[in-house]
Design an enzyme around this catalytic site. Structure first.
Site, short mmCIF file in Angstrom:
data_model
loop_
_atom_site.label_atom_id
_atom_site.label_comp_id
_atom_site.label_asym_id
_atom_site.label_seq_id
_atom_site.Cartn_x
_atom_site.Cartn_y
_atom_site.Cartn_z
N ARG A 23 0.82 -1.21 0.00
CA ARG A 23 0.00 0.00 0.00
C ARG A 23 0.86 1.27 0.00
O ARG A 23 0.32 2.37 -0.01
CB ARG A 23 -0.94 0.00 1.21
N GLU A 35 -1.36 -8.89 -5.14
CA GLU A 35 -2.69 -9.51 -5.30
C GLU A 35 -2.56 -11.00 -5.64
O GLU A 35 -3.33 -11.82 -5.17
CB GLU A 35 -3.50 -8.79 -6.39
N THR A 41 -3.70 -17.04 0.38
CA THR A 41 -2.59 -16.98 1.33
C THR A 41 -2.81 -15.80 2.29
O THR A 41 -3.23 -14.74 1.86
CB THR A 41 -1.26 -16.78 0.58
N LEU A 78 5.20 -20.67 -0.60
CA LEU A 78 3.91 -19.97 -0.75
C LEU A 78 2.82 -20.90 -1.28
O LEU A 78 1.64 -20.64 -1.11
CB LEU A 78 4.05 -18.79 -1.72
N TYR A 118 -11.68 -10.86 -10.02
CA TYR A 118 -11.32 -10.14 -8.80
C TYR A 118 -10.01 -9.37 -8.97
O TYR A 118 -9.93 -8.17 -8.69
CB TYR A 118 -11.20 -11.10 -7.59
N ASP A 136 -14.09 -10.42 -3.75
CA ASP A 136 -13.42 -11.58 -3.17
C ASP A 136 -14.26 -12.12 -2.00
O ASP A 136 -15.40 -11.67 -1.79
CB ASP A 136 -12.00 -11.22 -2.71
N CYS A 203 -18.17 -2.55 14.62
CA CYS A 203 -18.34 -2.38 13.17
C CYS A 203 -18.88 -0.99 12.82
O CYS A 203 -19.92 -0.57 13.33
CB CYS A 203 -19.28 -3.45 12.64
N CYS A 209 -26.60 -2.87 8.72
CA CYS A 209 -26.44 -4.32 8.51
C CYS A 209 -27.72 -5.09 8.85
O CYS A 209 -28.12 -5.18 10.02
CB CYS A 209 -25.27 -4.83 9.35
S1 SF4 Z 1 -22.18 -8.79 10.51
FE1 SF4 Z 1 -22.79 -6.70 9.93
S2 SF4 Z 1 -22.54 -5.52 11.78
FE2 SF4 Z 1 -21.47 -7.41 12.09
S3 SF4 Z 1 -19.36 -6.96 11.50
FE3 SF4 Z 1 -20.37 -7.78 9.67
S4 SF4 Z 1 -21.15 -6.02 8.57
FE4 SF4 Z 1 -20.67 -5.33 10.61
#
Ligand code: SF4
Length: 369
Positions: A23, A35, A41, A78, A118, A136, A203, A209
């Site tokens: 990076r 990549e 791996t 690898l 990908y 991915d 998160c 989510c």
């Molecule tokens: S399940 Fe949903 S809330 Fe939990 S870490 Fe994954 S994306 Fe975030």
């Protein structure tokens, strides 16, 4: 406009991204090498290989011109060696057809050996700022949880549908895709974990989510049943004249093709059977010593290995059947796959991470002769 979860994820990435050697550069060659190494791996395993590979082969031309044994030696440990061979095939095409510069469009990148959907998306977006998704396992896992998607996730049809969904969520035609793709990678590695419960409390996109809201984050995505692996017993032998060890080149086709190995035989041979096999190979044994068993797991096969070290007084093997080389020479010149790491490490050759045994002088130790 990007949706709220895309903006939130990119903001999170900008202040939480992992510091990784590839990076530090936007050089397409470096990003491509990383990549390919990262396919199948772990990041932690790749870092050292990445630095060593680039120190030896810093650009497209040096990769294209590298002798195969040296290339495979750099890749040694690898696994999935076809990746290294495809890298070189692709480098030769880039040198010949693109003047040594990687093409920037995913539609051109994907024509190169070893580059699939990908990887083409990842190189185009990260190195060239192109608006391409890179789907991915991390992206599949995170987005399946975001959408509480419980259908199958392996087919091309699913991946195409997911790419369309992502393009609708991030409609910008700019370099935000490189950041978004890497943000998915990092969230998938650090928070929305595979094979463990996701860390939903940490998160950044929890409020978007659906799996979290429904409490089904541990069962999404739904796993396809894995086919069992075939188990093969093998007997590996370290023939030594006291200083050098026998190795041989594997066939050009099939598993671990073109790499070097210690002689090995199908089945789990008892000491008497091993001595007979040695004699058939023209080896005159003066001492046989049992080495510990070892196991290596490929994607579809498991090798369960038993091992011997045989000190020989004479070698009448067919010319060219074995190469006898000292461990320094094997270390420098011959790529040994990590399937043999336990036995390589037993004689002081560093392959892979298994360093369970140390080598003892073949003139000492138990003999069963
Ligand atoms: S399940 Fe949903 S809330 Fe939990 S870490 Fe994954 S994306 Fe975030």
């Amino acid at each position: 406009m990007p949706s709220d979860f895309v903006n939130t994820l990119i903001l999170w990435y900008n202040s939480n991204c992992r510091s990784l050697p590839w990076r530090e550069s936007r050089d397409p060659y470096r990003i491509w090498i990383s990549e390919i190494m990262l396919q199948q791996t772990r990041v932690s395993a790749v870092c050292g290989y990445y630095e060593r590979f680039l120190a030896a082969l810093p650009d497209m031309e040096s990769l294209a011109a590298c002798p195969e044994d040296q290339l495979l030696k750099l890749w040694e440990g690898l696994g999935y060696y076809s990746r290294a061979r495809n890298l070189q095939k692709a480098a030769r095409i880039v040198v010949e057809n693109y003047g040594g510069k990687m093409p920037c469009d995913a539609s051109e990148l994907i024509k190169l050996p070893g580059i699939g959907e990908y990887t083409a998306g990842a190189i185009a977006s990260i190195a060239f700022g192109k608006p391409e998704p890179a789907i991915d396992g991390n992206v599949i896992r995170v987005t399946s949880r975001l959408r509480a998607y419980t259908g199958e996730t392996r087919s091309m049809k699913f991946k195409k549908e997911l790419a369309s969904w992502l393009r609708a969520e991030n409609s910008r035609e700019d370099a935000s895709w490189g950041t978004l793709n890497q943000a998915f990678m990092d969230l998938g590695s650090m928070v929305c974990l595979a094979n463990k419960s996701p860390l939903c409390e940490e998160c950044p996109i929890r409020s978007y989510c659906e799996a979290f809201k429904k409490g089904i984050q541990n069962s999404v995505p739904v796993r396809a049943e894995k086919k069992g692996r075939r188990v093969e017993d093998r007997t590996v032998v370290l023939y030594t004249d006291g200083e050098r060890f026998a190795i041989r080149r594997r066939p050009d086709k099939g598993l671990l093709s073109g790499l070097y190995e210690f002689p090995n035989y199908k089945g789990k041979l008892e000491p008497g059977e091993m001595l007979l096999a040695a004699r058939e190979d023209g080896m005159y044994a003066v001492r046989l010593r049992k080495l510990p068993d070892s196991k290596h797991i490929f994607s579809h096969i498991e090798w369960h290995m038993t091992g011997y070290e045989i000190l020989i007084s004479r070698n009448d093997s067919e010319e060219g059947r074995f190469i006898f080389a000292g461990k320094d020479r094997i270390n420098k010149e011959y790529p040994i796959p990590s399937a043999f790491a336990a036995y390589a490490n037993a004689i002081g050759i560093k392959v892979g991470k298994n360093e369970r045994w140390s080598y003892e002088n073949p003139d000492s130790g138990d003999s069963v002769l």
